[in-house]
Write a protein that holds these residues in place. Structure first.
Motif, PDB file in Angstrom:
ATOM      1  N   PRO A 129      36.321  72.186  20.851  1.00 56.97           N
ATOM      2  CA  PRO A 129      37.274  71.080  20.991  1.00 56.97           C
ATOM      3  C   PRO A 129      38.434  71.468  21.898  1.00 56.97           C
ATOM      4  CG  PRO A 129      36.673  71.400  18.698  1.00 56.97           C
ATOM      5  CD  PRO A 129      36.101  72.558  19.448  1.00 56.97           C
ATOM      6  N   HIS A 150      41.717  73.977  21.224  1.00 53.38           N
ATOM      7  CA  HIS A 150      41.431  74.771  20.024  1.00 53.38           C
ATOM      8  C   HIS A 150      42.135  76.122  20.093  1.00 53.38           C
ATOM      9  CE1 HIS A 150      39.088  78.039  18.112  1.00 53.38           C
ATOM     10  NE2 HIS A 150      39.133  77.208  17.075  1.00 53.38           N
ATOM     11  N   LEU A 165      34.346  73.753  12.058  1.00 57.29           N
ATOM     12  CA  LEU A 165      34.262  72.858  13.213  1.00 57.29           C
ATOM     13  C   LEU A 165      32.919  72.150  13.287  1.00 57.29           C
ATOM     14  CD1 LEU A 165      35.871  75.185  15.916  1.00 57.29           C
ATOM     15  CD2 LEU A 165      36.999  73.604  14.343  1.00 57.29           C
ATOM     16  N   GLY A 166      31.866  72.815  12.891  1.00 57.43           N
ATOM     17  CA  GLY A 166      30.533  72.216  12.951  1.00 57.43           C
ATOM     18  C   GLY A 166      29.525  73.104  12.259  1.00 57.43           C
ATOM     19  N   GLU A 210      22.505  73.218  18.515  1.00 59.20           N
ATOM     20  CA  GLU A 210      23.559  72.209  18.605  1.00 59.20           C
ATOM     21  C   GLU A 210      24.209  72.039  17.238  1.00 59.20           C
ATOM     22  OE1 GLU A 210      24.281  67.582  20.067  1.00 59.20           O
ATOM     23  OE2 GLU A 210      22.348  68.579  20.390  1.00 59.20           O
ATOM     24  N   PRO A 263      29.144  68.131  14.355  1.00 57.02           N
ATOM     25  CA  PRO A 263      30.594  68.277  14.163  1.00 57.02           C
ATOM     26  C   PRO A 263      31.030  67.868  12.765  1.00 57.02           C
ATOM     27  CG  PRO A 263      30.110  66.378  15.535  1.00 57.02           C
ATOM     28  CD  PRO A 263      28.813  67.090  15.343  1.00 57.02           C
ATOM     29  N   SER A 264      32.027  68.561  12.257  1.00 60.65           N
ATOM     30  CA  SER A 264      32.594  68.199  10.961  1.00 60.65           C
ATOM     31  C   SER A 264      33.517  67.003  11.118  1.00 60.65           C
ATOM     32  CB  SER A 264      33.371  69.387  10.382  1.00 60.65           C
ATOM     33  OG  SER A 264      32.535  70.508  10.266  1.00 60.65           O
ATOM     34  N   TYR A 270      36.165  66.089  14.004  1.00 60.50           N
ATOM     35  CA  TYR A 270      35.729  66.563  15.315  1.00 60.50           C
ATOM     36  C   TYR A 270      34.544  65.750  15.831  1.00 60.50           C
ATOM     37  CZ  TYR A 270      38.524  70.588  13.967  1.00 60.50           C
ATOM     38  OH  TYR A 270      39.554  71.395  13.550  1.00 60.50           O
ATOM     39  N   ALA A 271      34.368  64.566  15.268  1.00 55.02           N
ATOM     40  CA  ALA A 271      33.207  63.752  15.617  1.00 55.02           C
ATOM     41  C   ALA A 271      33.250  63.291  17.063  1.00 55.02           C
ATOM     42  CB  ALA A 271      33.102  62.545  14.691  1.00 55.02           C
ATOM     43  N   SER A 274      34.426  64.999  19.555  1.00 55.55           N
ATOM     44  CA  SER A 274      34.456  66.130  20.472  1.00 55.55           C
ATOM     45  C   SER A 274      33.147  66.211  21.246  1.00 55.55           C
ATOM     46  CB  SER A 274      34.692  67.432  19.700  1.00 55.55           C
ATOM     47  OG  SER A 274      35.881  67.349  18.950  1.00 55.55           O
ATOM     48  N   SER A 321      29.714  68.005  22.643  1.00 54.33           N
ATOM     49  CA  SER A 321      28.675  68.698  21.899  1.00 54.33           C
ATOM     50  C   SER A 321      28.960  70.198  21.859  1.00 54.33           C
ATOM     51  CB  SER A 321      27.313  68.431  22.538  1.00 54.33           C
ATOM     52  OG  SER A 321      26.311  69.158  21.883  1.00 54.33           O
ATOM     53  N   MET A 322      29.058  70.741  20.659  1.00 53.62           N
ATOM     54  CA  MET A 322      29.266  72.176  20.476  1.00 53.62           C
ATOM     55  C   MET A 322      27.917  72.852  20.235  1.00 53.62           C
ATOM     56  SD  MET A 322      32.672  72.434  18.066  1.00 53.62           S
ATOM     57  CE  MET A 322      32.014  71.279  16.849  1.00 53.62           C
TER      58      MET A 322
END
Length: 831
Positions: free
Chosen positions: A376, A379, A445-446, A469, A472-473, A476-477, A479, A481-482
């Motif tokens: 994000p 961060h 975060l995820g 992938e 997200p929690s 952080y929806a 954000s 793609s982490m």
């Protein structure tokens, strides 16, 4: 923002100008993809290396051969080794040279085991082997049309040729002659003898089998992936040569196994390596110092970095890393037996199905978090990953934390054991910086998951590295793609040990105030429940005095072990007669002894097999770190001796303090449970010294030495364990305190004084020193009470949790089940 990224000489650099963050992210992803494509290309190039030998089959045969040598450890050192080296130089090499010129026999030549072992160690230095053969015989002697004695090929024709050429020397190694004759003079008189120091070579290669002796290593998929990694290892060395880089490359044990298998085919090895590298690759096994900063440590670190940079794969491999030194042997005298396998003898045994425990499998896992992307915006904080299992697991049931390589710059690898089912859950956690000494809850975060069934049911792939992938929690929806890059490796699933808990249940009388009152008598039954890790009761045991009539053989049982099965059936599982304990309807006889040398076994089970009971944790159960002698006294190890395990194999571990029984073979479950119950009863009533301080007897040692051909020492006599006054526990009276008169009233007065004195001391300690001192004081209090009230058993109703010892007490309706630190500490990750 501006920067310059340069790939290799054959690629044009490009410049990154000021651009929106999402464009920069896309550009970063494309850069990562290009790097991954280049790494995949390197791996594909490595797999093109041609090897003219089927190394998977060769490695499987090598494992079989090394196991056979380990069953004949006398060729590791001493006179037998010297005799084997003499036979190798005087008989085998000349025979092989003649056979290579013109076939002496129809079919392959079968090499004797002792000569093959020396030949094996000689070939693992390919340059010295080549030079020795050329100096002595003018050419390199190959292994073509030669088979191992462990392959089951008939050796009759080879023996005939051997006897014809060498009539005064047996085809097989004569141990008696090896120990009686000094071979040094004959060695000096040989016309042709290798210049290579074969004694030192054998010494260096002897520990190798322990590192590759686990069952998963012989699995076909493990060996196939090891072959691919061996080609990658050769490719790294080729790249180093092309770039004029001098690096001492150190293989993992799966790669080393393939490397050894290749060298055992000397002609093919030389031809293959000259084609790949332009020269024969030397196998340097001279270094064994693994301490930090030494040649092996520096070389392994360099090889790891180069491998991961070149191929984008983790170099470590589950089940292929250094295991530590081999455990100390329990005997130096091999045992030989012609007894049948216990599984065959128990096929119609009425006791076979009394205890049934479900089979459980486990896998070893290595795990590393390599990188993270798509964080994000804005961060701040330290990133780590929390990993756990999605469902309850017998081996791995806690959430653990591990750092990320790209964030911390420090390589951290988690090693643990779990069941091969369910999912591994990963949570990307952020820890905010703080100057206060207060531990804050991290922000998640995820999260992502990895299914073990995709790899292990069925077993399809044992290692991988990929981007996962993250979902997200909340918060952080929106954000980007982490993604989390994870490297992981598994072993092939293998059967786990059967673990049972013996839980002692003694009725509790409210009127006794935890202790029997003076002069009173309690009427009670004492039972021991045997339970699995899952809490399922499999059998209930009781020790009681026998009420049977005197038998015809004039032996009246003094004590009996009674078992009540799940179906409610009552069975007599063991009896103590005048000549000792008899288990499972006389199928096993338990003999106690004190041998004449240190670290000998305490007792032995004699039946279809010979099982010796040693004090402490031995062989496969030996702790890797030094433990105090006091702690080791809580354990005994059952070691089985057979033709397949002449030096002993640990088949069970019994913790006499906690009542935990670990058994390797299902066929020995009931036997080991009854044995543990008998030994626990002896320790409870007479102390641990009662087991160790038996009458002098070395019959078991003489039995082993006699059957193996070694001279016996001492007199043969077995003295059964003396039993003191029998206690009726089947509903009859149990006297709580046996002391009378003045001593009895003194104990009673001390009990009330301690109760009043310690009550206010307890609260004072809590207020003064906190919880840790309170736990310490509780332990001291309980110890004093047990000591003063001799024989009284206190069952604490409170739940005591000790973080330092990791004890967890699970209270049921009538029993308290204790799982101690030694079972909770099995799967701690590297941190």
């Amino acid at each position: 923002m501006q920067g310059k990224v340069v790939f290799e000489d054959d690629q044009e650099p490009f410049v990154l100008h000021e651009q929106p963050d999402f464009l920069l992210l896309d550009r970063t992803v494309r850069m990562d993809m290009q790097i991954e494509l280049k790494r995949e290309s390197e791996w594909a190039e490595a797999q093109k290396i041609e090897i003219s030998v089927d190394l998977v089959a060769a490695a499987a045969q090598q494992l079989k051969f090394l196991a056979a040598v380990d069953r004949n450890r006398f060729v590791y050192e001493g006179p037998a080794l010297q005799r084997a080296i003499y036979r190798y130089n005087a008989f085998w090499l000349p025979l092989l040279a003649k056979h290579s010129e013109s076939h002496l026999v129809e079919g392959p030549l079968v090499v004797p085991l002792d000569c093959e072992w020396i030949w094996h160690c000689h070939r693992l230095n390919p340059i010295r082997y080549k030079s020795d053969c050329e100096d002595l015989y003018g050419r390199m002697l190959d292994n073509s049309n030669v088979v191992s004695s462990t392959q089951g090929t008939c050796s009759r024709r080879t023996e005939e040729i051997w006897t014809k050429l060498y009539p005064e020397e047996h085809y097989e190694l004569d141990l008696a002659a090896a120990f009686e004759e000094d071979i040094s003079e004959k060695m000096l008189g040989l016309e042709k003898c290798t210049a290579y120091d074969l004694v030192s070579a054998v010494k260096r290669q002897s520990p190798f089998f322990y590192q590759v002796s686990r069952p998963h290593i012989s699995h076909d998929l493990f060996l196939e992936e090891a072959l691919a990694r061996y080609k990658g290892f050769l490719h790294l060395i080729r790249r180093n040569k092309e770039k004029s880089i001098r690096r001492f490359c150190v293989p993992t044990y799966d790669i080393d196994l393939m490397w050894h298998s290749h060298q055992l085919h000397p002609v093919s090895y030389c031809e293959d390596l000259i084609r790949v590298h332009g020269k024969v690759l030397e196998h340097d096994d001279m270094d064994s110092d693994r301490s930090k900063g030494q040649k092996l440590d520096v070389g392994f670190s360099g090889t790891t970095n180069q491998w991961e940079e070149t191929f984008g794969k983790r170099y470590w491999r589950a089940g292929a890393m250094y295991r530590g030194a081999a455990p100390s042997p329990v005997t130096l005298v091999p045992f030989s037996s012609k007894s049948k396998k216990i599984e065959e003898l128990l096929s119609s045994d009425e006791y076979q199905n009394i205890v049934q425990v479900p089979d459980v499998k486990f896998v070893e896992v290595l795990l590393e978090f390599v990188g993270v992307r798509g964080l994000p915006e804005g961060h701040k904080g330290t990133l780590s990953v929390l990993f756990s299992k999605s469902q309850p697991d017998l081996f791995f049931n806690a959430k653990q934390r591990l750092s990320i390589l790209s964030e911390s710059g420090e390589k951290m690898v988690a090693s643990f054991t779990c069941e091969p089912k369910g999912e591994l859950l990963f949570e990307l956690a952020s820890y905010s910086p703080s100057t206060l000494p207060i531990k804050k809850t991290p922000r998640v975060l995820g999260s992502a998951s990895l299914s073990l069934q995709d790899y292990l049911v069925p077993v399809s792939k044992l290692s991988d590295e990929k981007w996962l992938e993250l979902a997200p929690s909340s918060g952080y929806a929106n954000s980007e793609s982490m993604c989390l890059r994870v490297g992981f490796s598994f072993t092939v699933p293998n059967p786990a040990l059967y673990v049972l808990h013996m839980v002692h249940s003694r009725p509790f009388s409210k009127s006794s105030c935890l202790f029997p009152l003076p002069g009173r008598v309690q009427h009670a039954k004492s039972w021991t429940r045997v339970m699995t890790d899952a809490g399922t009761e499999v059998i209930t045991l009781q020790m009681r005095s026998s009420k049977k009539e005197k038998r015809k053989d004039n032996f009246t049982p003094r004590k009996e072990v009674i078992g009540i099965t799940e179906s409610g059936e009552t069975r007599t599982l063991a009896e103590f007669m005048e000549n000792g304990w008899s288990l499972l309807g006389s199928r096993w006889s338990l003999k106690f002894q004190k041998s004449s040398y240190e670290n000998s076994h305490l007792c032995m089970l004699i039946g279809d097999k010979v099982v010796n009971i040693f004090p402490g944790r031995k062989l496969g159960f030996e702790p890797k770190h030094h433990e105090t002698q006091k702690k080791e006294r809580d354990f005994v190890t059952a070691v089985e001796f057979s033709a397949d395990s002449p030096y002993g194999e640990a088949v069970a571990l019994i913790n006499l303090k906690s009542g935990v029984v670990k058994v390797k073979e299902e066929s020995l479950l009931l036997t080991m449970v009854v044995l543990a119950f008998v030994l626990s009863d002896i320790v409870e009533n007479e102390g641990f010294e009662a087991v160790a301080a038996m009458e002098d007897n070395v019959e078991a040692d003489n039995l082993i030495k006699k059957e193996s051909g070694f001279p016996a020492v001492g007199k043969e006599s077995v003295t059964a364990l003396p039993v003191e006054s029998q206690v009726e526990l089947n509903g009859d009276a149990v006297e709580g305190i046996e002391e009378h008169g003045k001593e009895q009233w003194m104990r009673w007065w001390l009990w009330w004084w301690l109760r009043w004195r310690l009550r206010w001391r307890l609260w004072w300690w809590v207020w003064k020193n906190g919880e840790e001192q309170w736990l310490w004081w509780v332990r001291q209090w309980m110890w004093w009470l047990r000591w003063w009230c001799n024989g009284c058993k206190v069952e604490a109703a409170d739940v005591v949790k000790s973080c330092s010892e990791r004890e967890v007490f699970l209270q049921t309706d009538e029993v308290i089940l204790a799982r101690h630190d030694e079972s909770c500490r099995r799967n701690q990750p590297i941190s």
